[in-house]
Design a protein around this motif. Sequence first.
Motif, PDB file in Angstrom:
ATOM      1  N   ASP A  14       0.774  -1.202  -0.027  1.00  0.00           N
ATOM      2  CA  ASP A  14      -0.016  -0.111  -0.033  1.00  0.00           C
ATOM      3  C   ASP A  14       0.963   1.178  -0.033  1.00  0.00           C
ATOM      4  N   THR A  15       1.946   1.078   0.775  1.00  0.00           N
ATOM      5  CA  THR A  15       2.878   2.308   0.851  1.00  0.00           C
ATOM      6  C   THR A  15       3.389   2.472  -0.387  1.00  0.00           C
ATOM      7  N   LEU A  16       3.755   1.367  -1.180  1.00  0.00           N
ATOM      8  CA  LEU A  16       4.317   1.636  -2.450  1.00  0.00           C
ATOM      9  C   LEU A  16       3.570   2.104  -3.588  1.00  0.00           C
ATOM     10  N   ILE A  17       2.274   1.776  -3.606  1.00  0.00           N
ATOM     11  CA  ILE A  17       1.496   2.196  -4.409  1.00  0.00           C
ATOM     12  C   ILE A  17       1.245   3.710  -4.140  1.00  0.00           C
ATOM     13  N   ALA A  18       0.900   4.051  -2.978  1.00  0.00           N
ATOM     14  CA  ALA A  18       0.926   5.582  -2.518  1.00  0.00           C
ATOM     15  C   ALA A  18       1.975   6.547  -3.048  1.00  0.00           C
ATOM     16  N   GLU A  19       3.213   5.724  -2.908  1.00  0.00           N
ATOM     17  CA  GLU A  19       4.492   6.458  -3.431  1.00  0.00           C
ATOM     18  C   GLU A  19       4.322   6.803  -4.930  1.00  0.00           C
ATOM     19  N   GLU A  20       3.923   5.661  -5.872  1.00  0.00           N
ATOM     20  CA  GLU A  20       3.733   5.880  -7.166  1.00  0.00           C
ATOM     21  C   GLU A  20       2.651   6.909  -7.614  1.00  0.00           C
ATOM     22  N   ASN A  21       1.591   6.950  -6.717  1.00  0.00           N
ATOM     23  CA  ASN A  21       0.381   7.877  -6.910  1.00  0.00           C
ATOM     24  C   ASN A  21       0.974   9.135  -6.663  1.00  0.00           C
ATOM     25  N   GLN A  22       1.505   9.297  -5.685  1.00  0.00           N
ATOM     26  CA  GLN A  22       2.137  10.682  -5.616  1.00  0.00           C
ATOM     27  C   GLN A  22       3.170  11.412  -6.157  1.00  0.00           C
ATOM     28  N   LEU A  23       3.964  10.553  -7.018  1.00  0.00           N
ATOM     29  CA  LEU A  23       5.127  11.074  -7.800  1.00  0.00           C
ATOM     30  C   LEU A  23       4.605  10.729  -9.001  1.00  0.00           C
ATOM     31  N   GLN A  24       3.906  11.832  -9.519  1.00  0.00           N
ATOM     32  CA  GLN A  24       3.277  11.551 -10.621  1.00  0.00           C
ATOM     33  C   GLN A  24       3.586  13.173 -11.384  1.00  0.00           C
ATOM     34  N   PHE A  25       3.625  13.238 -12.774  1.00  0.00           N
ATOM     35  CA  PHE A  25       3.950  14.615 -13.350  1.00  0.00           C
ATOM     36  C   PHE A  25       2.807  15.397 -14.106  1.00  0.00           C
ATOM     37  N   LEU A  26       2.894  16.399 -14.021  1.00  0.00           N
ATOM     38  CA  LEU A  26       1.813  17.301 -14.995  1.00  0.00           C
ATOM     39  C   LEU A  26       1.889  16.975 -16.327  1.00  0.00           C
ATOM     40  N   TYR A  27       3.277  16.755 -16.818  1.00  0.00           N
ATOM     41  CA  TYR A  27       3.697  16.549 -18.233  1.00  0.00           C
ATOM     42  C   TYR A  27       4.834  16.151 -18.019  1.00  0.00           C
ATOM     43  N   PHE A  28       5.530  15.424 -19.064  1.00  0.00           N
ATOM     44  CA  PHE A  28       6.757  14.777 -19.231  1.00  0.00           C
ATOM     45  C   PHE A  28       7.274  14.963 -20.759  1.00  0.00           C
ATOM     46  N   ASN A  29       8.583  15.621 -20.595  1.00  0.00           N
ATOM     47  CA  ASN A  29       9.159  15.408 -22.018  1.00  0.00           C
ATOM     48  C   ASN A  29      10.638  15.378 -21.872  1.00  0.00           C
ATOM     49  N   GLN A  30      11.331  15.475 -23.237  1.00  0.00           N
ATOM     50  CA  GLN A  30      12.778  15.158 -23.358  1.00  0.00           C
ATOM     51  C   GLN A  30      13.664  15.933 -22.034  1.00  0.00           C
ATOM     52  N   GLN A  31      13.178  17.293 -21.955  1.00  0.00           N
ATOM     53  CA  GLN A  31      14.119  18.125 -21.141  1.00  0.00           C
ATOM     54  C   GLN A  31      13.704  17.700 -19.613  1.00  0.00           C
ATOM     55  N   ILE A  32      12.762  17.037 -19.432  1.00  0.00           N
ATOM     56  CA  ILE A  32      12.394  16.703 -17.997  1.00  0.00           C
ATOM     57  C   ILE A  32      13.373  15.459 -17.669  1.00  0.00           C
ATOM     58  N   ALA A  33      13.404  14.699 -18.692  1.00  0.00           N
ATOM     59  CA  ALA A  33      14.079  13.277 -18.648  1.00  0.00           C
ATOM     60  C   ALA A  33      15.462  13.612 -18.576  1.00  0.00           C
ATOM     61  N   TRP A  34      16.174  14.641 -19.157  1.00  0.00           N
ATOM     62  CA  TRP A  34      17.544  14.908 -19.084  1.00  0.00           C
ATOM     63  C   TRP A  34      17.720  15.631 -17.583  1.00  0.00           C
TER      64      TRP A  34
END
Length: 162
Positions: A14-34
């Motif tokens: 449950d803690t690991l699922i909550a972690e995944e739910n919390q650590l989400q992006f508004l958007y993601f692109n090449q600059q963010i990956a870099w």
Amino acid sequence: MPTTTTSDNQTRLDTLIAEENQLQFLYFNQQIAWDIGSELRANAIEKHAKVAINISVGEQCLFHCALDGATLDNQEWVRRKSNVTKRFQRSSWYMKHHLEMKGKNIEQASFINEKDYSPFGGCFPIRVKNTGMIGTITVSGLPQHEDHQLIVDVLSQYLKKE
């Protein structure tokens, strides 16, 4: 040696699922990956870690590096852990504990080959809010819980700024 109960295991999941739910992006692109890849690299260098780091969206690699001391074996672990996260859309660390709770290995539970799928910590899903999982961030070379935690720490810091 203390034993882990089913309740303890479920709490961890449950803690690991909550972690995944919390650590989400508004958007993601090449600059963010870099930016994230560069921060993972800087943190790994600070720890004198011999790791390989990969950030991919779909099948496209947006960031990859291998620090001094990382080997082809680390690259292979990146592939295998990433396959787990892509298939199950959960962190590879979550899948490790999920399978342990079931008392099965990945071949028994899902009829897939361990040569291609390794449920060990170090791969984390890239999720975009209101979209879902679009890719993976993978680290290999530290003990598996440290591979996982390195990603979580960097994402937590990055997303606080976002």
